[in-house]
Design a protein around this motif. Structure first.
Motif, PDB file in Angstrom:
ATOM      1  N   ALA A  37       6.297   5.173   6.286  1.00 19.49           N
ATOM      2  CA  ALA A  37       7.478   5.904   6.755  1.00 19.49           C
ATOM      3  C   ALA A  37       7.936   5.417   8.130  1.00 19.49           C
ATOM      4  O   ALA A  37       9.141   5.358   8.404  1.00 19.49           O
ATOM      5  N   ARG A  38       6.992   5.060   8.985  1.00 14.93           N
ATOM      6  CA  ARG A  38       7.329   4.675  10.365  1.00 14.93           C
ATOM      7  C   ARG A  38       7.751   3.211  10.476  1.00 14.93           C
ATOM      8  O   ARG A  38       8.795   2.890  11.048  1.00 14.93           O
ATOM      9  N   ASP A  39       6.946   2.297   9.914  1.00 13.35           N
ATOM     10  CA  ASP A  39       7.159   0.866  10.128  1.00 13.35           C
ATOM     11  C   ASP A  39       7.965   0.194   9.028  1.00 13.35           C
ATOM     12  O   ASP A  39       8.483  -0.904   9.232  1.00 13.35           O
ATOM     13  N   LYS A  40       8.051   0.815   7.858  1.00 11.91           N
ATOM     14  CA  LYS A  40       8.747   0.243   6.711  1.00 11.91           C
ATOM     15  C   LYS A  40       8.305  -1.195   6.428  1.00 11.91           C
ATOM     16  O   LYS A  40       9.121  -2.109   6.290  1.00 11.91           O
ATOM     17  N   PRO A  41       7.003  -1.440   6.328  1.00 11.61           N
ATOM     18  CA  PRO A  41       6.549  -2.801   6.035  1.00 11.61           C
ATOM     19  C   PRO A  41       6.925  -3.220   4.618  1.00 11.61           C
ATOM     20  O   PRO A  41       7.120  -2.379   3.732  1.00 11.61           O
ATOM     21  N   HIS A  42       7.049  -4.526   4.411  1.00 12.11           N
ATOM     22  CA  HIS A  42       7.117  -5.035   3.040  1.00 12.11           C
ATOM     23  C   HIS A  42       5.778  -4.734   2.373  1.00 12.11           C
ATOM     24  O   HIS A  42       4.724  -4.789   3.020  1.00 12.11           O
ATOM     25  N   VAL A  43       5.812  -4.461   1.065  1.00 17.70           N
ATOM     26  CA  VAL A  43       4.577  -4.171   0.326  1.00 17.70           C
ATOM     27  C   VAL A  43       4.531  -5.050  -0.920  1.00 17.70           C
ATOM     28  O   VAL A  43       5.440  -5.002  -1.760  1.00 17.70           O
ATOM     29  N   VAL A  44       3.495  -5.853  -1.023  1.00 16.50           N
ATOM     30  CA  VAL A  44       3.242  -6.664  -2.217  1.00 16.50           C
ATOM     31  C   VAL A  44       1.972  -6.104  -2.844  1.00 16.50           C
ATOM     32  O   VAL A  44       0.934  -6.032  -2.191  1.00 16.50           O
ATOM     33  N   PHE A  45       2.051  -5.700  -4.101  1.00 13.21           N
ATOM     34  CA  PHE A  45       0.907  -5.032  -4.722  1.00 13.21           C
ATOM     35  C   PHE A  45       0.826  -5.380  -6.198  1.00 13.21           C
ATOM     36  O   PHE A  45       1.827  -5.703  -6.837  1.00 13.21           O
ATOM     37  N   GLU A  46      -0.395  -5.306  -6.732  1.00 13.71           N
ATOM     38  CA  GLU A  46      -0.586  -5.554  -8.163  1.00 13.71           C
ATOM     39  C   GLU A  46      -0.477  -4.246  -8.934  1.00 13.71           C
ATOM     40  O   GLU A  46      -0.924  -3.187  -8.472  1.00 13.71           O
ATOM     41  N   LEU A  47       0.117  -4.351 -10.103  1.00 13.30           N
ATOM     42  CA  LEU A  47       0.195  -3.227 -11.036  1.00 13.30           C
ATOM     43  C   LEU A  47      -0.401  -3.715 -12.349  1.00 13.30           C
ATOM     44  O   LEU A  47       0.037  -4.741 -12.887  1.00 13.30           O
ATOM     45  N   ALA A  78      -4.186   4.779  -4.377  1.00 13.42           N
ATOM     46  CA  ALA A  78      -4.969   5.483  -3.356  1.00 13.42           C
ATOM     47  C   ALA A  78      -4.780   4.839  -1.987  1.00 13.42           C
ATOM     48  O   ALA A  78      -4.673   5.539  -0.967  1.00 13.42           O
ATOM     49  N   ALA A  79      -4.729   3.511  -1.945  1.00 12.88           N
ATOM     50  CA  ALA A  79      -4.548   2.824  -0.667  1.00 12.88           C
ATOM     51  C   ALA A  79      -3.200   3.174  -0.049  1.00 12.88           C
ATOM     52  O   ALA A  79      -3.107   3.427   1.162  1.00 12.88           O
ATOM     53  N   LEU A  80      -2.146   3.221  -0.849  1.00 15.65           N
ATOM     54  CA  LEU A  80      -0.825   3.546  -0.305  1.00 15.65           C
ATOM     55  C   LEU A  80      -0.703   5.027   0.041  1.00 15.65           C
ATOM     56  O   LEU A  80       0.045   5.400   0.953  1.00 15.65           O
ATOM     57  N   GLN A  81      -1.445   5.875  -0.658  1.00 18.57           N
ATOM     58  CA  GLN A  81      -1.480   7.284  -0.259  1.00 18.57           C
ATOM     59  C   GLN A  81      -2.097   7.441   1.125  1.00 18.57           C
ATOM     60  O   GLN A  81      -1.768   8.378   1.847  1.00 18.57           O
ATOM     61  N   GLY A  82      -2.977   6.518   1.480  1.00 13.93           N
ATOM     62  CA  GLY A  82      -3.576   6.529   2.810  1.00 13.93           C
ATOM     63  C   GLY A  82      -2.770   5.781   3.840  1.00 13.93           C
ATOM     64  O   GLY A  82      -3.246   5.575   4.977  1.00 13.93           O
ATOM     65  N   LEU A 131       9.405   4.704  -3.940  1.00 10.17           N
ATOM     66  CA  LEU A 131      10.813   5.059  -4.101  1.00 10.17           C
ATOM     67  C   LEU A 131      11.176   6.277  -3.252  1.00 10.17           C
ATOM     68  O   LEU A 131      12.264   6.327  -2.654  1.00 10.17           O
ATOM     69  N   ASN A 132      10.281   7.248  -3.185  1.00  9.41           N
ATOM     70  CA  ASN A 132      10.539   8.443  -2.380  1.00  9.41           C
ATOM     71  C   ASN A 132      10.622   8.139  -0.889  1.00  9.41           C
ATOM     72  O   ASN A 132      11.190   8.924  -0.124  1.00  9.41           O
ATOM     73  N   LEU A 133      10.062   7.007  -0.487  1.00  4.52           N
ATOM     74  CA  LEU A 133      10.146   6.578   0.913  1.00  4.52           C
ATOM     75  C   LEU A 133      11.323   5.640   1.153  1.00  4.52           C
ATOM     76  O   LEU A 133      11.463   5.081   2.254  1.00  4.52           O
ATOM     77  N   GLY A 134      12.162   5.460   0.139  1.00  5.69           N
ATOM     78  CA  GLY A 134      13.376   4.674   0.320  1.00  5.69           C
ATOM     79  C   GLY A 134      13.259   3.200  -0.009  1.00  5.69           C
ATOM     80  O   GLY A 134      14.175   2.424   0.285  1.00  5.69           O
ATOM     81  N   TYR A 135      12.177   2.800  -0.641  1.00  4.55           N
ATOM     82  CA  TYR A 135      11.975   1.391  -0.964  1.00  4.55           C
ATOM     83  C   TYR A 135      12.740   0.986  -2.227  1.00  4.55           C
ATOM     84  O   TYR A 135      12.986   1.805  -3.112  1.00  4.55           O
ATOM     85  N   THR A 136      13.086  -0.292  -2.288  1.00  2.00           N
ATOM     86  CA  THR A 136      13.589  -0.929  -3.505  1.00  2.00           C
ATOM     87  C   THR A 136      12.464  -1.803  -4.048  1.00  2.00           C
ATOM     88  O   THR A 136      11.818  -2.524  -3.287  1.00  2.00           O
TER      89      THR A 136
END
Length: 356
Positions: free
Chosen positions: A244-254, A234-238, A275-280
């Motif tokens: 898309a604009r800044d392409k920040p690194h994202v560290v998240f728990e799963l 939910a946080a990333l959906q927001g 992945l749809n935003l181009g992240y690895t």
């Protein structure tokens, strides 16, 4: 008939007895030191800390007990004795450790912080165990760390740690990150294990969408860190405009309690969003505790090769727009292993390359 056998103490009586002992700080410190010494001498097929030593130390404490520790770099932390984050930090093997919690994730965040081009957003900042270190690293570089912590007790402790370390570049928001701003939520569960649910009365806190927050403050975002007990999607959906604009690194728990990965990590909605935003995306190999791991590079497991077997568990992930960012000596790419570093489990799956 009342028994005179002292072994007939029930659990509640034993808990009360331990807490009574724990009200004497000097005795409590001596008992903790003894139990720390015992860790390496106890025969146990599982994790000695979690199954033997930890429960005894927990029983000595109340949720209101406070401690202070100073790291090797001089960073001060004050914290409440709640959950194993506080317990394992208290049991650090050296007087002045290098970190508070999750050594490899802490290394990862500080490594990513070396060349950021934007501010940091931290969801679930807790008492600042990692956010304070990132803010200290970025002090004087014109970048800020924006912390979101909906637990009011931990938010106050976070602010205290910011203040005692004289960090003018860290901001505390007593709010929860969500896909939409202005929702009213409350925490369900205890302390760091609590997750957000809708509030039906006037208690609780408001939600914030990262896109709205960044737009309101005119932020460019370089790094997002999320540990929010199932609200990561939910946080990333927001935050899709920021992503898309800044392409920040994202560290998240799963975590398996909140995410169904029975069809693989790639198929999960959270990974699909990135992945749809181009992240690895990689899983981060780490120990869910405090442990000194000097000289160990941060080991990353490519998304499709993560070993996921075992009881329900969680681990941290890293998403980068440019995979070249994780090349070099600070990182090691490994395949077919678990992200859970567990000293008491099979070395080929649960130990870092080269061992602990």
């Amino acid at each position: 008939m009342t028994s005179n056998d002292p072994r007939d103490l029930d659990g509640k009586n034993l808990q009360n007895a331990m807490q009574t002992l724990g009200r004497n700080p000097a005795l409590r410190a001596r008992m903790i030191a003894l139990l720390r010494e015992c860790e390496g001498q106890v025969a146990c097929t599982g994790a000695v800390r979690d199954e033997v030593v930890g429960p005894i130390i927990d029983a000595l404490h109340l949720d209101s007990d406070e401690y202070e520790k100073v790291l090797a770099d001089g960073t001060r932390f004050q914290f409440l004795y709640r959950t194993k984050i506080a317990r394992d930090f208290l049991l650090a093997e050296v007087e002045h450790p290098t970190h508070v919690w999750e050594p490899q994730t802490t290394k990862l965040l500080l490594e990513l912080g070396r060349d950021l081009q934007g501010d940091v957003l931290v969801g679930g900042a807790y008492f600042g165990d990692q956010a304070v270190l990132v803010a200290r690293q970025l002090a004087g570089h014109g970048l800020r760390v924006h912390c979101f912590e909906p637990n009011p007790q931990q938010a106050r402790m976070l602010q205290r740690n910011i203040d005692i370390n004289h960090l003018g570049n860290a901001v505390v928001n007593v709010a929860g990150l969500w896909h939409r701003s202005g929702e009213h939520m409350r925490l369900d569960g205890f302390d760091s294990f609590a997750n957000m649910v809708a509030a039906q009365d006037g208690s609780g806190f408001d939600t914030v969408a990262m896109d709205d927050y960044a737009q309101r403050l005119g932020l460019r975002v370089g790094l997002i860190q999320l540990d929010i007990e199932g609200a990561e999607l939910a946080a990333l959906q927001g935050a899709q405009q920021v992503l898309a604009r800044d392409k920040p690194h994202v560290v998240f728990e799963l975590h398996r309690h909140y995410v169904d990965w029975s069809h693989g990590l790639r198929a999960t909605p959270l990974c699909q969003l990135l992945l749809n935003l181009g992240y690895t995306i990689f899983a981060v190999r780490d120990i869910n505790s405090h442990r000194e791991m000097p000289g160990q590079p941060v080991e990353l497991v490519p998304l499709d090769t993560v070993y996921l077997e075992g009881p329900p568990h969680g681990f941290n992930m890293l998403a980068v727009a440019d995979p070249a960012r994780v090349q070099g000596g600070a990182f090691r790419i490994v395949e077919g292993v678990s992200p859970k570093l567990l000293p008491h489990k099979a070395a080929q799956l649960h130990h870092p390359v080269g061992g602990f």
